[in-house]
Design an enzyme around this catalytic site. Structure first.
Site, PDB file in Angstrom:
ATOM      1  N   GLY A   1       0.804  -1.236   0.000  1.00  0.00           N
ATOM      2  CA  GLY A   1       0.000   0.000   0.000  1.00  0.00           C
ATOM      3  C   GLY A   1       0.829   1.273   0.000  1.00  0.00           C
ATOM      4  O   GLY A   1       1.986   1.274   0.443  1.00  0.00           O
TER       5      GLY A   1
ATOM      6  N   CYS B   1       1.867   2.375   3.517  1.00  0.00           N
ATOM      7  CA  CYS B   1       2.191   1.210   4.338  1.00  0.00           C
ATOM      8  C   CYS B   1       3.695   1.109   4.524  1.00  0.00           C
ATOM      9  O   CYS B   1       4.450   1.356   3.585  1.00  0.00           O
ATOM     10  CB  CYS B   1       1.659   0.010   3.568  1.00  0.00           C
ATOM     11  SG  CYS B   1       2.427  -1.504   4.025  1.00  0.00           S
TER      12      CYS B   1
HETATM   13  P1  5GP Z   1      -3.075   1.977  -1.782  1.00  0.00           P
HETATM   14  O1  5GP Z   1      -4.219   1.859  -2.729  1.00  0.00           O
HETATM   15  O2  5GP Z   1      -3.096   3.273  -1.035  1.00  0.00           O
HETATM   16  O3  5GP Z   1      -1.750   1.689  -2.401  1.00  0.00           O
HETATM   17  O4  5GP Z   1      -3.276   0.805  -0.693  1.00  0.00           O
HETATM   18  C1  5GP Z   1      -4.406   0.756   0.133  1.00  0.00           C
HETATM   19  C2  5GP Z   1      -4.282  -0.430   1.074  1.00  0.00           C
HETATM   20  O5  5GP Z   1      -3.156  -0.301   1.950  1.00  0.00           O
HETATM   21  C3  5GP Z   1      -5.445  -0.598   2.022  1.00  0.00           C
HETATM   22  O6  5GP Z   1      -6.603  -1.086   1.396  1.00  0.00           O
HETATM   23  C4  5GP Z   1      -4.844  -1.539   3.070  1.00  0.00           C
HETATM   24  O7  5GP Z   1      -4.882  -2.896   2.674  1.00  0.00           O
HETATM   25  C5  5GP Z   1      -3.403  -1.103   3.114  1.00  0.00           C
HETATM   26  N1  5GP Z   1      -3.130  -0.293   4.299  1.00  0.00           N
HETATM   27  C6  5GP Z   1      -3.845   0.749   4.775  1.00  0.00           C
HETATM   28  N2  5GP Z   1      -3.272   1.278   5.867  1.00  0.00           N
HETATM   29  C7  5GP Z   1      -2.165   0.556   6.109  1.00  0.00           C
HETATM   30  C8  5GP Z   1      -1.147   0.602   7.104  1.00  0.00           C
HETATM   31  O8  5GP Z   1      -1.098   1.479   7.973  1.00  0.00           O
HETATM   32  N3  5GP Z   1      -0.198  -0.373   7.047  1.00  0.00           N
HETATM   33  C9  5GP Z   1      -0.207  -1.343   6.085  1.00  0.00           C
HETATM   34  N4  5GP Z   1       0.731  -2.274   6.128  1.00  0.00           N
HETATM   35  N5  5GP Z   1      -1.124  -1.385   5.103  1.00  0.00           N
HETATM   36  C10 5GP Z   1      -2.087  -0.456   5.122  1.00  0.00           C
END
Ligand code: 5GP
Length: 349
Positions: A174, A177
């Site tokens: 993410g 993340c």
């Molecule tokens: P993006 O679309 O922003 O690349 O990814 C979104 C996803 O990141 C979310 O649906 C969730 O699975 C993951 N995510 C959200 N918050 C966190 C976090 O604080 N830590 C981690 N490891 N993953 C996160």
């Protein structure tokens, strides 16, 4: 004996164009069928507190996608929010694995929820398995169960065996993340999707999608849906206040807050603080405001429709059958990003 395997992600590969017999990109279908539900677009808004509440859920489901509301609020607030939705049958609710998870699920199913997402950072776990089994026992096949997150065949297979209809895939990919930096664990997302796709279940690609091209690659690698967090951050429909800051040219720019659910900021808000035995696995950022979410989704969908025709596939399932990936070098990657301005500068010098 120690051994290593190779993992690839979106920028490591490109899709090879194939013969196309489709007249127009308007003639492709982007429908996704899960049980007796049909979604017209394969997009799911992420269950993060800075992404999906009522406005986002209404906008995404009105465009044909799915939304999953976050769970970082009291059960009462969650029920009240759910009751205000325009399309409850297309919106999922989230639960974790703590003591309040079943009471939350019960209250929301009583309010009409039909999609439950059991969502924890490391879903290949006994507790997630136990929770999925309890949901399945309680409501038989009347609800759609999404479970995750996992990044391996073994993890996806374990949740499928517990009774999950849909598996959410993505560990450490993410945009906000930091799990891989903090723990050293994860699987590059393209490989994770290809592995989990071997399990006979619907797959949601969750995390790391930054462009419509990434979305097409995720679908081609086996995802039925793509979940978006960062791409939707800063749109009008996200929760949170807009604030103005000066950019490096001293111009006023409007921003919104976007944060990982495992960031220190989110933990302080929802748990009252960060326990000493924990480390934050997410970050909080400010993102520029982007206007209506519809524009972002139309851009992604335009890329997906066009991608289907580059493959000669009239459906997402056909894309998965026909797609061929080529591993590329960093020079190949650079060639594939707009670079005209750089060239002109080089010539001028
Ligand atoms: P993006 O679309 O922003 O690349 O990814 C979104 C996803 O990141 C979310 O649906 C969730 O699975 C993951 N995510 C959200 N918050 C966190 C976090 O604080 N830590 C981690 N490891 N993953 C996160």
């Amino acid at each position: 004996m120690l051994s290593t395997t190779r993992g690839l992600t979106f920028d490591d590969v490109i899709l090879i164009p194939g013969y196309n017999g489709i007249r127009s990109r308007q003639d492709v279908s982007t429908d996704v069928i899960v049980g007796d539900r049909t979604f017209h677009i394969p997009i799911v808004s992420s269950n993060m507190d800075t992404i999906t509440e009522i406005e986002m859920a209404n906008a995404v489901t009105n465009l044909g996608g799915m939304s999953i509301m976050h769970r970082f609020m009291t059960i009462e607030a969650n029920v009240a929010m759910f009751k205000k939705l325009q399309n409850p049958s297309k919106v999922g609710i989230s639960i974790g694995i703590g003591d309040e998870s079943m009471p939350r699920a019960e209250a929301l199913v009583a309010a009409g929820a039909q999609i439950i997402c059991v969502d924890v950072a490391h879903g290949h776990s006994k507790e997630v398995n136990r929770t999925v089994r309890m949901l399945r026992e309680k409501w038989s096949n009347n609800i759609l169960i999404i479970a995750g997150n996992v990044a391996t065949y073994a993890g996806a297979d374990y949740l499928a065996a517990a009774g999950a209809d849909v598996i959410k895939v993505g560990i450490g990919s993410g945009s906000v993340c930091s799990t891989r930096i903090k723990t050293g664990f994860g699987v590059p997302q393209l490989t994770a999707l290809q592995e989990c796709h071997k399990v006979d279940r619907c797959i949601i690609a969750d995390g790391g999608i930054r462009t419509p091209g990434d979305a097409v690659k995720a679908l081609a690698a086996g995802a039925d849906f793509i979940m978006l967090g960062g791409m939707l951050a800063g749109t009008d429909e996200t929760p949170g206040e807009t604030f103005t800051q000066k950019n490096h040219l001293n111009q006023d720019v409007k921003f919104k807050r976007f944060r990982g659910m495992a960031s220190k900021e989110a933990q302080v808000d929802f748990m009252g603080g960060m326990a000493e035995w924990k480390t934050a696995e997410g970050v909080a950022v400010e993102v520029p405001c982007k206007g209506p979410v519809k524009n972002v989704i139309l851009d992604v969908m335009g890329g997906i429709r066009s991608g289907l025709t580059y493959c000669g596939a009239d459906t997402i399932k056909a894309l998965q059958r026909k797609a061929q990936f080529m591993e590329i070098t960093s020079a190949g990657f650079a060639e594939g990003t707009p670079h005209a301005i750089g060239r002109i500068n080089v010539r001028q010098n």
